[in-house]
Scaffold this motif. Sequence first.
Motif, PDB file in Angstrom:
ATOM      1  N   ALA A   1      30.008   3.822  84.014  1.00  0.00           N
ATOM      2  CA  ALA A   1      30.828   4.418  82.966  1.00  0.00           C
ATOM      3  C   ALA A   1      32.265   4.667  83.396  1.00  0.00           C
ATOM      4  O   ALA A   1      33.073   5.140  82.599  1.00  0.00           O
ATOM      5  CB  ALA A   1      30.198   5.735  82.499  1.00  0.00           C
ATOM      6  N   GLY A   2      32.607   4.342  84.660  1.00  0.00           N
ATOM      7  CA  GLY A   2      33.977   4.504  85.124  1.00  0.00           C
ATOM      8  C   GLY A   2      34.859   3.345  84.702  1.00  0.00           C
ATOM      9  O   GLY A   2      34.413   2.415  84.008  1.00  0.00           O
ATOM     10  N   GLY A   3      36.109   3.366  85.130  1.00  0.00           N
ATOM     11  CA  GLY A   3      37.068   2.359  84.691  1.00  0.00           C
ATOM     12  C   GLY A   3      36.656   0.944  85.038  1.00  0.00           C
ATOM     13  O   GLY A   3      36.547   0.067  84.169  1.00  0.00           O
ATOM     14  N   ILE A   4      36.409   0.677  86.331  1.00  0.00           N
ATOM     15  CA  ILE A   4      35.992  -0.660  86.742  1.00  0.00           C
ATOM     16  C   ILE A   4      34.576  -0.944  86.271  1.00  0.00           C
ATOM     17  O   ILE A   4      34.261  -2.053  85.837  1.00  0.00           O
ATOM     18  CB  ILE A   4      36.131  -0.824  88.266  1.00  0.00           C
ATOM     19  N   GLY A   5      33.701   0.060  86.325  1.00  0.00           N
ATOM     20  CA  GLY A   5      32.315  -0.124  85.900  1.00  0.00           C
ATOM     21  C   GLY A   5      32.192  -0.559  84.454  1.00  0.00           C
ATOM     22  O   GLY A   5      31.387  -1.440  84.119  1.00  0.00           O
ATOM     23  N   ARG A   6      32.987   0.044  83.584  1.00  0.00           N
ATOM     24  CA  ARG A   6      32.970  -0.351  82.171  1.00  0.00           C
ATOM     25  C   ARG A   6      33.353  -1.822  82.006  1.00  0.00           C
ATOM     26  O   ARG A   6      32.744  -2.551  81.229  1.00  0.00           O
ATOM     27  CB  ARG A   6      33.937   0.520  81.372  1.00  0.00           C
ATOM     28  N   SER A   7      34.361  -2.245  82.770  1.00  0.00           N
ATOM     29  CA  SER A   7      34.800  -3.636  82.683  1.00  0.00           C
ATOM     30  C   SER A   7      33.744  -4.594  83.232  1.00  0.00           C
ATOM     31  O   SER A   7      33.559  -5.698  82.703  1.00  0.00           O
ATOM     32  CB  SER A   7      36.121  -3.822  83.434  1.00  0.00           C
ATOM     33  N   ILE A   8      33.051  -4.182  84.290  1.00  0.00           N
ATOM     34  CA  ILE A   8      31.965  -5.007  84.828  1.00  0.00           C
ATOM     35  C   ILE A   8      30.867  -5.169  83.782  1.00  0.00           C
ATOM     36  O   ILE A   8      30.371  -6.279  83.547  1.00  0.00           O
ATOM     37  CB  ILE A   8      31.394  -4.389  86.116  1.00  0.00           C
ATOM     38  N   CYS A   9      30.480  -4.066  83.152  1.00  0.00           N
ATOM     39  CA  CYS A   9      29.431  -4.127  82.128  1.00  0.00           C
ATOM     40  C   CYS A   9      29.849  -5.025  80.966  1.00  0.00           C
ATOM     41  O   CYS A   9      29.053  -5.828  80.461  1.00  0.00           O
ATOM     42  CB  CYS A   9      29.097  -2.728  81.629  1.00  0.00           C
ATOM     43  N   HIS A  10      31.081  -4.896  80.542  1.00  0.00           N
ATOM     44  CA  HIS A  10      31.588  -5.718  79.439  1.00  0.00           C
ATOM     45  C   HIS A  10      31.501  -7.196  79.799  1.00  0.00           C
ATOM     46  O   HIS A  10      31.041  -8.026  78.994  1.00  0.00           O
ATOM     47  CB  HIS A  10      33.025  -5.328  79.114  1.00  0.00           C
TER      48      HIS A  10
ATOM     49  N   LEU B   1      29.782   4.688  76.543  1.00  0.00           N
ATOM     50  CA  LEU B   1      29.906   3.291  76.940  1.00  0.00           C
ATOM     51  C   LEU B   1      29.036   2.395  76.064  1.00  0.00           C
ATOM     52  O   LEU B   1      29.497   1.358  75.572  1.00  0.00           O
ATOM     53  CB  LEU B   1      29.505   3.125  78.410  1.00  0.00           C
ATOM     54  N   ALA B   2      27.787   2.800  75.857  1.00  0.00           N
ATOM     55  CA  ALA B   2      26.883   2.005  75.025  1.00  0.00           C
ATOM     56  C   ALA B   2      27.427   1.874  73.606  1.00  0.00           C
ATOM     57  O   ALA B   2      27.367   0.794  72.999  1.00  0.00           O
ATOM     58  CB  ALA B   2      25.501   2.637  75.012  1.00  0.00           C
ATOM     59  N   THR B   3      27.975   2.969  73.090  1.00  0.00           N
ATOM     60  CA  THR B   3      28.555   2.930  71.749  1.00  0.00           C
ATOM     61  C   THR B   3      29.761   2.002  71.701  1.00  0.00           C
ATOM     62  O   THR B   3      29.910   1.185  70.774  1.00  0.00           O
ATOM     63  CB  THR B   3      28.969   4.346  71.313  1.00  0.00           C
ATOM     64  N   ALA B   4      30.633   2.118  72.705  1.00  0.00           N
ATOM     65  CA  ALA B   4      31.841   1.293  72.736  1.00  0.00           C
ATOM     66  C   ALA B   4      31.511  -0.191  72.856  1.00  0.00           C
ATOM     67  O   ALA B   4      32.195  -1.038  72.271  1.00  0.00           O
ATOM     68  CB  ALA B   4      32.739   1.729  73.886  1.00  0.00           C
ATOM     69  N   LEU B   5      30.464  -0.497  73.606  1.00  0.00           N
ATOM     70  CA  LEU B   5      30.086  -1.900  73.808  1.00  0.00           C
ATOM     71  C   LEU B   5      29.188  -2.429  72.690  1.00  0.00           C
ATOM     72  O   LEU B   5      28.956  -3.632  72.601  1.00  0.00           O
ATOM     73  CB  LEU B   5      29.377  -2.066  75.156  1.00  0.00           C
ATOM     74  N   GLY B   6      28.685  -1.516  71.856  1.00  0.00           N
ATOM     75  CA  GLY B   6      27.844  -1.919  70.734  1.00  0.00           C
ATOM     76  C   GLY B   6      26.519  -2.517  71.145  1.00  0.00           C
ATOM     77  O   GLY B   6      26.059  -3.504  70.563  1.00  0.00           O
ATOM     78  N   VAL B   7      25.882  -1.921  72.180  1.00  0.00           N
ATOM     79  CA  VAL B   7      24.616  -2.458  72.673  1.00  0.00           C
ATOM     80  C   VAL B   7      23.522  -1.395  72.593  1.00  0.00           C
ATOM     81  O   VAL B   7      23.792  -0.192  72.630  1.00  0.00           O
ATOM     82  CB  VAL B   7      24.732  -2.949  74.125  1.00  0.00           C
ATOM     83  N   ASP B   8      22.286  -1.864  72.484  1.00  0.00           N
ATOM     84  CA  ASP B   8      21.145  -0.964  72.531  1.00  0.00           C
ATOM     85  C   ASP B   8      20.390  -1.196  73.836  1.00  0.00           C
ATOM     86  O   ASP B   8      20.824  -1.960  74.703  1.00  0.00           O
ATOM     87  CB  ASP B   8      20.236  -1.161  71.312  1.00  0.00           C
TER      88      ASP B   8
ATOM     89  N   GLU C   1      25.822 -12.617  78.949  1.00  0.00           N
ATOM     90  CA  GLU C   1      24.432 -12.449  78.511  1.00  0.00           C
ATOM     91  C   GLU C   1      23.513 -11.964  79.640  1.00  0.00           C
ATOM     92  O   GLU C   1      22.340 -12.336  79.726  1.00  0.00           O
ATOM     93  CB  GLU C   1      23.903 -13.733  77.880  1.00  0.00           C
ATOM     94  N   VAL C   2      24.074 -11.121  80.498  1.00  0.00           N
ATOM     95  CA  VAL C   2      23.308 -10.437  81.535  1.00  0.00           C
ATOM     96  C   VAL C   2      22.804  -9.113  80.966  1.00  0.00           C
ATOM     97  O   VAL C   2      23.539  -8.408  80.268  1.00  0.00           O
ATOM     98  CB  VAL C   2      24.180 -10.179  82.780  1.00  0.00           C
ATOM     99  N   LYS C   3      21.565  -8.764  81.263  1.00  0.00           N
ATOM    100  CA  LYS C   3      21.034  -7.452  80.901  1.00  0.00           C
ATOM    101  C   LYS C   3      21.350  -6.473  82.026  1.00  0.00           C
ATOM    102  O   LYS C   3      21.322  -6.834  83.204  1.00  0.00           O
ATOM    103  CB  LYS C   3      19.534  -7.543  80.648  1.00  0.00           C
ATOM    104  N   ILE C   4      21.630  -5.220  81.645  1.00  0.00           N
ATOM    105  CA  ILE C   4      22.186  -4.266  82.615  1.00  0.00           C
ATOM    106  C   ILE C   4      21.336  -3.014  82.723  1.00  0.00           C
ATOM    107  O   ILE C   4      20.952  -2.407  81.711  1.00  0.00           O
ATOM    108  CB  ILE C   4      23.622  -3.869  82.218  1.00  0.00           C
ATOM    109  N   ILE C   5      21.060  -2.620  83.956  1.00  0.00           N
ATOM    110  CA  ILE C   5      20.550  -1.284  84.272  1.00  0.00           C
ATOM    111  C   ILE C   5      21.771  -0.487  84.705  1.00  0.00           C
ATOM    112  O   ILE C   5      22.277  -0.648  85.818  1.00  0.00           O
ATOM    113  CB  ILE C   5      19.490  -1.345  85.391  1.00  0.00           C
ATOM    114  N   ALA C   6      22.289   0.335  83.789  1.00  0.00           N
ATOM    115  CA  ALA C   6      23.575   1.017  83.989  1.00  0.00           C
ATOM    116  C   ALA C   6      23.340   2.414  84.553  1.00  0.00           C
ATOM    117  O   ALA C   6      22.673   3.245  83.931  1.00  0.00           O
ATOM    118  CB  ALA C   6      24.333   1.107  82.668  1.00  0.00           C
TER     119      ALA C   6
END
Length: 255
Positions: A15-24, A46-53, A30-35
């Motif tokens: 959920a940090g600055g670089i972490g958010r960009s990595i997740c994006h 972060l989940a809301t911003a990225l629009g993922v469930d 199309e990688v699934k993430i254990i965040a």
Amino acid sequence: MRGLKDRVAIVTGAAGGIGRSICHRFLDEEVKIIAIDVNGDALKALATALGVDESRMLPFAVDITDYAKIREVVESGVASFGKLDILVNNAGWDVAAPFLKTEPDLWEKIISINLKGPLNLHKAALPHLVSAGGGKIVNVASDAGRVGSSGESVYSACKGGLIAFSKTIAREHARDNIRVNVVCPGPTDTALLRSFVGDGEYGQKIYDGLKRAIPLKRLGQPDDIPGVIAFLSSDDANFMTGQVISVSGGLTMNG
């Protein structure tokens, strides 16, 4: 990148600055993430911003310094997605001060987050990568661990230790088809850097001085980092292990 689709990655400090960009970037691939992040509210945002469930990103609010909890989270995430392919140790923390103005309590916190935390993730995740027949580990260190950084003595020691640890794990697990590499960001415009340089005129002078020292004449941005992490996690980097790559705008050059 080749071979990233449908892989499963752990990302710490998600959920940090670089972490958010990595997740994006991983979601784009199309990688699934254990965040994983210590801040549960930030993970929800972060989940809301990225629009993922949770079919694409499982959020876990947990302190990486707690091995027992990290092991539980890794087991839960792997059980949910059915496998693990990639580990990205991105979480980090520091407080800037000359060494003689710091005390052992601060050292312990810095060491716990920046060195013991990644060790905990390796201990919990490596057995899954071994049993799967291989995988990728990308450890986010820092150029402070390569060349030192005034005001970041213990942090630099941790990042230097993470680099050495990564090379050792790369050697030990090459036979298991596991590649371990390190990414070292230079000064990157994140909340951590802003807290390091401080506010006001003095902080701005440090910030401007860093920009002048970088050949590309700007600080790194969080979006500058995920590309190399995605590459090292992909099949395009299958013949790379034990390497340390700086992303610093040319501030540090090695070769």
